[in-house]
Design a protein around this motif. Structure first.
Motif, short mmCIF file in Angstrom:
data_model
loop_
_atom_site.label_atom_id
_atom_site.label_comp_id
_atom_site.label_asym_id
_atom_site.label_seq_id
_atom_site.Cartn_x
_atom_site.Cartn_y
_atom_site.Cartn_z
N MET A 1 38.11 52.36 26.95
CA MET A 1 38.89 51.54 27.88
C MET A 1 38.81 50.08 27.49
N SER A 2 39.88 49.39 27.68
CA SER A 2 39.92 47.96 27.41
C SER A 2 39.76 47.19 28.70
N ASP A 3 39.25 45.94 28.59
CA ASP A 3 39.19 45.12 29.79
C ASP A 3 40.44 44.24 29.93
N SER A 4 41.47 44.49 29.08
CA SER A 4 42.65 43.65 29.09
C SER A 4 43.39 43.63 30.43
N PRO A 5 43.40 44.72 31.22
CA PRO A 5 44.08 44.64 32.51
C PRO A 5 43.46 43.61 33.45
N LEU A 6 42.23 43.16 33.18
CA LEU A 6 41.65 42.11 34.00
C LEU A 6 42.30 40.76 33.70
N ASN A 7 42.96 40.65 32.54
CA ASN A 7 43.66 39.42 32.18
C ASN A 7 42.74 38.22 32.28
N LEU A 8 41.60 38.29 31.57
CA LEU A 8 40.60 37.24 31.67
C LEU A 8 40.87 36.09 30.71
N SER A 9 42.08 35.56 30.73
CA SER A 9 42.35 34.38 29.93
C SER A 9 41.54 33.19 30.47
N THR A 10 41.22 33.24 31.75
CA THR A 10 40.24 32.34 32.36
C THR A 10 39.07 33.22 32.80
N PRO A 11 37.84 32.92 32.38
CA PRO A 11 36.73 33.85 32.61
C PRO A 11 36.15 33.80 34.03
N ILE A 12 37.03 33.89 35.00
CA ILE A 12 36.63 33.85 36.40
C ILE A 12 37.30 35.02 37.13
N ILE A 13 36.51 35.78 37.89
CA ILE A 13 37.06 36.79 38.79
C ILE A 13 36.87 36.27 40.20
N ALA A 14 37.96 35.96 40.87
CA ALA A 14 37.91 35.44 42.24
C ALA A 14 37.77 36.59 43.22
N ILE A 15 36.79 36.50 44.10
CA ILE A 15 36.49 37.59 45.03
C ILE A 15 36.98 37.22 46.42
N THR A 37 43.23 34.17 36.71
CA THR A 37 44.10 35.32 36.42
C THR A 37 43.54 36.66 36.90
N ALA A 38 42.27 36.71 37.31
CA ALA A 38 41.68 37.95 37.81
C ALA A 38 41.24 37.75 39.25
N VAL A 39 41.73 38.61 40.13
CA VAL A 39 41.44 38.49 41.56
C VAL A 39 41.04 39.86 42.09
N GLU A 40 40.00 39.88 42.92
CA GLU A 40 39.46 41.11 43.49
C GLU A 40 39.68 41.13 44.99
N PHE A 41 40.30 42.19 45.51
CA PHE A 41 40.44 42.41 46.94
C PHE A 41 39.32 43.36 47.35
N THR A 42 38.39 42.93 48.20
CA THR A 42 37.26 43.77 48.56
C THR A 42 37.64 44.79 49.64
N LEU A 43 37.21 46.02 49.44
CA LEU A 43 37.58 47.10 50.35
C LEU A 43 36.90 47.01 51.71
N THR A 44 35.89 46.14 51.84
CA THR A 44 35.26 45.96 53.15
C THR A 44 36.10 45.07 54.07
N ALA A 56 50.48 44.42 44.51
CA ALA A 56 50.54 45.03 43.18
C ALA A 56 51.92 44.86 42.53
N GLY A 57 52.94 44.67 43.34
CA GLY A 57 54.28 44.48 42.80
C GLY A 57 54.59 43.06 42.39
N SER A 58 53.62 42.17 42.48
CA SER A 58 53.86 40.75 42.18
C SER A 58 53.92 40.45 40.69
N GLY A 59 53.46 41.41 39.88
CA GLY A 59 53.41 41.17 38.45
C GLY A 59 52.05 40.68 37.98
N HIS A 60 51.14 40.40 38.91
CA HIS A 60 49.79 39.98 38.57
C HIS A 60 48.83 41.13 38.84
N PRO A 61 48.09 41.61 37.82
CA PRO A 61 47.11 42.67 38.07
C PRO A 61 46.06 42.20 39.06
#
Length: 203
Positions: A1-15, A37-44, A56-61
């Motif tokens: 598996m690749s991590d490319s779907p995270l689109n980490l052109s900026t090395p930050i995952i916003a939670i 470019t990487a954003v996490e929606f928490t299930l809690t 998900a339909g916005s074009g941004h993973p």
């Protein structure tokens, strides 16, 4: 598996974590516009799956966070999550992510947990809570485990971004130090300013 779907052109995952996910789409849009470019929606967060499905339909993973079971993983991917993030080493979530063909970032802390998560198939490993050991802990982990991509998360201050990356982190997970009160009605311009402070350390 690749991590490319995270689109980490900026090395930050916003939670994004809040009592409800009602404002997640607005906040995610600002983050993406500001270069995160990487954003996490928490299930809690109540309504997180619906927010995922809508965004998900916005074009941004976008990813799903606090995924604890295989069922959570399946529901999140069905809602449009491009990757999964856990706070713990959950082999059932890792296995389900592999079955579904999406990257997974497993939470771990000790060297044993970090190695176990990676060996089980975690794309990257979230070192959580990172603030307990800080950048020095990441540097110490990198010495014996140089090939495991580490994502320190939990209490990463805006002013510590460069220190963590210099210590060998592949990326950083950032919640409240970056997001602030944006998900509960806070000023989105202030969010842009916080993003700018973080991105200045990446140049």
């Amino acid at each position: 598996m690749s991590d490319s779907p995270l689109n980490l052109s900026t090395p930050i995952i916003a939670i994004l974590r809040a009592p409800t996910a009602a404002r997640f789409a607005q906040v995610a849009a600002v983050l993406h516009e500001s270069g995160i470019t990487a954003v996490e929606f928490t299930l809690t967060s109540a309504g997180a799956l619906d927010a995922l499905r809508d965004y998900a339909g916005s074009g941004h993973p976008v990813g799903a966070g606090t995924v604890l079971t295989a069922a959570d993983a399946a529901r999140a991917v069905d809602a449009g999550a491009a990757y999964l993030i856990t706070p713990v080493v959950s082999t059932e979530v890792i296995a389900e992510a592999r079955r579904l063909g999406v990257p997974v970032i497993s939470g771990a802390f000790t060297p044993t947990e970090i190695h176990r998560a990676h060996a089980a198939g975690s794309t990257m490993v979230k070192v959580f809570p990172a603030s307990v050991g800080g950048p020095d802990y990441i540097r110490a982990i990198r010495d014996p485990l140089p090939d495991i991509p580490l994502v320190p998360t939990g209490g990463v201050a805006r002013t510590d971004v460069k220190a963590y990356l210099d210590a060998g982190a592949t990326a950083l997970g950032m919640g409240s130090p970056l997001i602030g009160d944006a998900c509960v009605g806070g000023d989105l311009e202030a969010l842009r300013e916080r993003v700018s402070i973080v991105r200045e350390q990446l140049s």
